[in-house]
Write a protein that holds these residues in place. Structure first.
Motif, PDB file in Angstrom:
ATOM      1  N   SER A 277       9.446  27.716  76.168  1.00  0.00           N
ATOM      2  CA  SER A 277       8.863  28.186  75.277  1.00  0.00           C
ATOM      3  C   SER A 277       7.466  29.062  75.743  1.00  0.00           C
ATOM      4  CB  SER A 277       8.462  27.317  74.156  1.00  0.00           C
ATOM      5  OG  SER A 277       9.661  26.673  73.434  1.00  0.00           O
ATOM      6  N   ALA A 278       7.338  29.404  77.002  1.00  0.00           N
ATOM      7  CA  ALA A 278       6.071  29.956  77.354  1.00  0.00           C
ATOM      8  C   ALA A 278       6.770  30.927  78.600  1.00  0.00           C
ATOM      9  CB  ALA A 278       5.246  28.943  77.985  1.00  0.00           C
ATOM     10  N   GLY A 279       5.556  31.792  78.851  1.00  0.00           N
ATOM     11  CA  GLY A 279       5.832  32.600  80.092  1.00  0.00           C
ATOM     12  C   GLY A 279       6.157  33.964  79.689  1.00  0.00           C
ATOM     13  N   ALA A 280       6.374  34.945  80.655  1.00  0.00           N
ATOM     14  CA  ALA A 280       6.894  36.213  80.233  1.00  0.00           C
ATOM     15  C   ALA A 280       8.169  36.764  81.080  1.00  0.00           C
ATOM     16  CB  ALA A 280       5.540  37.157  80.762  1.00  0.00           C
ATOM     17  N   GLY A 281       8.466  37.670  81.245  1.00  0.00           N
ATOM     18  CA  GLY A 281       9.636  38.280  81.762  1.00  0.00           C
ATOM     19  C   GLY A 281      10.842  37.660  80.985  1.00  0.00           C
ATOM     20  N   THR A 282      11.753  37.447  82.041  1.00  0.00           N
ATOM     21  CA  THR A 282      12.976  36.713  81.468  1.00  0.00           C
ATOM     22  C   THR A 282      13.515  35.828  82.163  1.00  0.00           C
ATOM     23  OG1 THR A 282      14.417  38.245  82.844  1.00  0.00           O
ATOM     24  CG2 THR A 282      13.969  39.008  80.756  1.00  0.00           C
ATOM     25  N   LYS A 283      14.224  34.946  81.824  1.00  0.00           N
ATOM     26  CA  LYS A 283      14.552  33.540  82.183  1.00  0.00           C
ATOM     27  C   LYS A 283      15.923  33.642  82.809  1.00  0.00           C
ATOM     28  CE  LYS A 283      10.949  31.765  79.988  1.00  0.00           C
ATOM     29  NZ  LYS A 283      10.373  33.037  79.982  1.00  0.00           N
ATOM     30  N   ILE A 284      15.834  33.780  84.274  1.00  0.00           N
ATOM     31  CA  ILE A 284      17.087  34.199  85.101  1.00  0.00           C
ATOM     32  C   ILE A 284      18.129  32.748  84.990  1.00  0.00           C
ATOM     33  CG2 ILE A 284      17.854  34.301  87.516  1.00  0.00           C
ATOM     34  CD1 ILE A 284      15.133  35.667  88.052  1.00  0.00           C
ATOM     35  N   LYS A 285      17.547  31.798  84.502  1.00  0.00           N
ATOM     36  CA  LYS A 285      18.384  30.282  84.281  1.00  0.00           C
ATOM     37  C   LYS A 285      19.631  30.798  83.321  1.00  0.00           C
ATOM     38  CE  LYS A 285      14.451  27.077  84.337  1.00  0.00           C
ATOM     39  NZ  LYS A 285      13.437  27.857  84.647  1.00  0.00           N
TER      40      LYS A 285
ATOM     41  N   LEU B  58       0.542  37.348  78.751  1.00  0.00           N
ATOM     42  CA  LEU B  58       1.420  36.561  77.991  1.00  0.00           C
ATOM     43  C   LEU B  58       1.762  35.201  78.413  1.00  0.00           C
ATOM     44  CD1 LEU B  58       3.297  36.870  75.794  1.00  0.00           C
ATOM     45  CD2 LEU B  58       5.142  37.505  77.334  1.00  0.00           C
ATOM     46  N   ARG B  59       1.814  35.031  79.791  1.00  0.00           N
ATOM     47  CA  ARG B  59       2.081  33.756  80.203  1.00  0.00           C
ATOM     48  C   ARG B  59       0.902  32.879  79.815  1.00  0.00           C
ATOM     49  NH1 ARG B  59       2.520  31.892  86.381  1.00  0.00           N
ATOM     50  NH2 ARG B  59       2.623  29.653  86.135  1.00  0.00           N
ATOM     51  N   ALA B  60      -0.286  33.368  80.011  1.00  0.00           N
ATOM     52  CA  ALA B  60      -1.389  32.434  79.556  1.00  0.00           C
ATOM     53  C   ALA B  60      -1.560  32.217  78.152  1.00  0.00           C
ATOM     54  CB  ALA B  60      -2.858  33.114  80.113  1.00  0.00           C
ATOM     55  N   ALA B  61      -1.109  33.164  77.373  1.00  0.00           N
ATOM     56  CA  ALA B  61      -1.155  33.127  75.991  1.00  0.00           C
ATOM     57  C   ALA B  61      -0.189  32.104  75.391  1.00  0.00           C
ATOM     58  CB  ALA B  61      -1.060  34.656  74.967  1.00  0.00           C
ATOM     59  N   THR B  62       0.995  32.206  75.932  1.00  0.00           N
ATOM     60  CA  THR B  62       2.119  31.308  75.587  1.00  0.00           C
ATOM     61  C   THR B  62       1.769  29.795  75.844  1.00  0.00           C
ATOM     62  OG1 THR B  62       3.725  32.012  77.303  1.00  0.00           O
ATOM     63  CG2 THR B  62       4.023  33.185  75.252  1.00  0.00           C
ATOM     64  N   GLU B  63       1.236  29.588  77.076  1.00  0.00           N
ATOM     65  CA  GLU B  63       0.907  28.203  77.570  1.00  0.00           C
ATOM     66  C   GLU B  63      -0.150  27.897  76.565  1.00  0.00           C
ATOM     67  OE1 GLU B  63      -0.670  29.038  81.449  1.00  0.00           O
ATOM     68  OE2 GLU B  63       1.309  28.531  82.406  1.00  0.00           O
ATOM     69  N   ALA B  64      -0.887  28.718  75.996  1.00  0.00           N
ATOM     70  CA  ALA B  64      -2.009  28.000  75.140  1.00  0.00           C
ATOM     71  C   ALA B  64      -1.329  27.448  73.928  1.00  0.00           C
ATOM     72  CB  ALA B  64      -2.620  29.032  74.606  1.00  0.00           C
ATOM     73  N   THR B  65      -0.112  28.090  73.543  1.00  0.00           N
ATOM     74  CA  THR B  65       0.616  27.248  72.346  1.00  0.00           C
ATOM     75  C   THR B  65       1.011  26.004  72.490  1.00  0.00           C
ATOM     76  OG1 THR B  65       2.643  28.303  73.161  1.00  0.00           O
ATOM     77  CG2 THR B  65       1.206  29.913  71.569  1.00  0.00           C
ATOM     78  N   GLN B  66       0.987  25.435  73.955  1.00  0.00           N
ATOM     79  CA  GLN B  66       1.524  24.230  74.380  1.00  0.00           C
ATOM     80  C   GLN B  66       0.529  23.199  74.430  1.00  0.00           C
ATOM     81  OE1 GLN B  66       5.099  24.083  75.376  1.00  0.00           O
ATOM     82  NE2 GLN B  66       4.724  26.308  74.477  1.00  0.00           N
TER      83      GLN B  66
END
Length: 348
Positions: free
Chosen positions: A249-257, A86-94
């Motif tokens: 707008s990219a990556g998997a998991g959740t944003k701890i921020k 998922l991380r690689a796929a969402t990076e592709a959208t950038q």
């Protein structure tokens, strides 16, 4: 943390630093899945020395590399808080053009290897239901991320009290991390100019080390931006802010921020992607604001800057929900349940 909460000795944490392959593994841009004798040897020798029956891996690629262990009875679990495909796929959208096509091909390849790697483990956890759907492996369950400060002393509520006059927006993130850089490139060029045009007294604080010279010069030249670099005292950064932003707008998991911001009593403006894993708990318009386009995000920020009462209400609501759903007690219970199930299966 492991020593404090679980009594784990120093010998129980294995870091393989001598291998050039390990150095490449630490590069977030690479995902390599294969068996490797060096990893197997380090894991099995440590397991034998400690007489332990379970190994928990921090990275899926590293877990797959120890698949050839001679200790067949050893249970291998992995905490997949960032699904590689998922991380690689969402990076592709950038990206655009051929570069994007190349990234999509890489993402598909990673997906195939990811399945093989997960088959080499005995199970583990992902960070949210969305990731569980991507993985589609019944051996895995959801283990929500929790604020990194969950083991520290409680936040001083007086020190971090909301200042109704604050005009500061805060972003916290390691700027050596590509996804954070992409997010802030977009935010500083597309969103922030709208905010300062409408509210010239607004300020954006960017907290996080690793910013390259080129971006440092670019960001510093934009009205209202202050670069804090690495911050030793995050409480001070949050104390001076009105709200935080998570424009990822990219990556998997959740944003701890997101969790961290509520811990310090600040509401958040997020992208739809940054809401993943939290959508069933945090509600748009009640606990935070979700914005997709530059105009929407700028409007959401201005709304909160102009309304201290709304900021206070959202922060209070979100903080209570985070404490309820993303606390250490729940985290520990999920881990204990999974380990208990694995041991019961082994005894059978």
């Amino acid at each position: 943390i492991m020593k404090q909460e679980f009594g784990l000795c120093d010998d129980g944490i294995v870091t393989i630093t001598g291998s050039s392959r390990w150095q490449r593994l630490r590069n977030p841009g690479r995902h390599e899945f294969y068996h490797h004798d060096e990893v197997t040897r380090a894991v099995t020798e440590t397991a034998d020395r400690l007489q332990c029956d379970t190994v928990v891996f921090r990275y899926l690629p590293l877990a797959s590399r120890s698949a050839g262990s001679h200790r067949k009875e050893l249970t291998r679990l992995v905490d997949v808080d960032d699904v590689p495909s998922l991380r690689a796929a969402t990076e592709a959208t950038q990206e655009r053009g051929l570069r994007a096509a190349g990234r999509r091909w890489i993402a598909a390849s990673i997906g195939r290897w990811q399945k093989w790697a997960m088959d080499q483990t005995d199970g583990g956890w992902v960070a949210c239901e969305e990731d569980l759907g991507i993985i589609g492996d019944e051996k895995f369950s959801v283990l929500p991320n929790i604020p990194l400060q969950a083991w520290d002393e409680p936040v001083d509520a007086t020190r971090c009290a909301q200042d109704p006059d604050s005009r500061t927006v805060l972003f916290v993130g390691a700027m050596a991390y590509g996804i954070n850089r992409q997010a802030m490139d977009w935010f500083t060029s597309q969103v922030w100019p709208i905010v300062v045009r409408e509210r010239p007294d607004a300020r954006l604080d960017i907290a996080g080390g690793g910013l390259d010279d080129s971006r440092r010069d670019t960001y510093a030249g934009i009205q209202g931006i202050r670069l804090l670099g690495f911050v030793d005292d995050l409480a001070a950064a949050y104390a001076s802010s009105a709200l935080s932003v998570v424009p990822i707008s990219a990556g998997a998991g959740t944003k701890i921020k997101v969790l961290e911001s509520y811990r310090y009593g600040r509401p958040v403006v997020v992208t739809p992607h940054s809401l993943r894993g939290y959508g069933q708990v945090l509600q748009d318009g009640r606990d935070l604001l979700v914005a997709d386009t530059p105009g929407q995000m700028a409007a959401a920020i201005i709304q909160l800057l102009d309304s201290p009462d709304t900021r206070e209400s959202m922060a209070r609501n979100g903080q209570a929900l985070v404490e309820q759903h993303f606390g250490f007690e729940r985290f520990a219970a999920i881990v204990a349940e999974a380990l208990g199930e694995r041991r019961a299966d082994a005894e059978e």
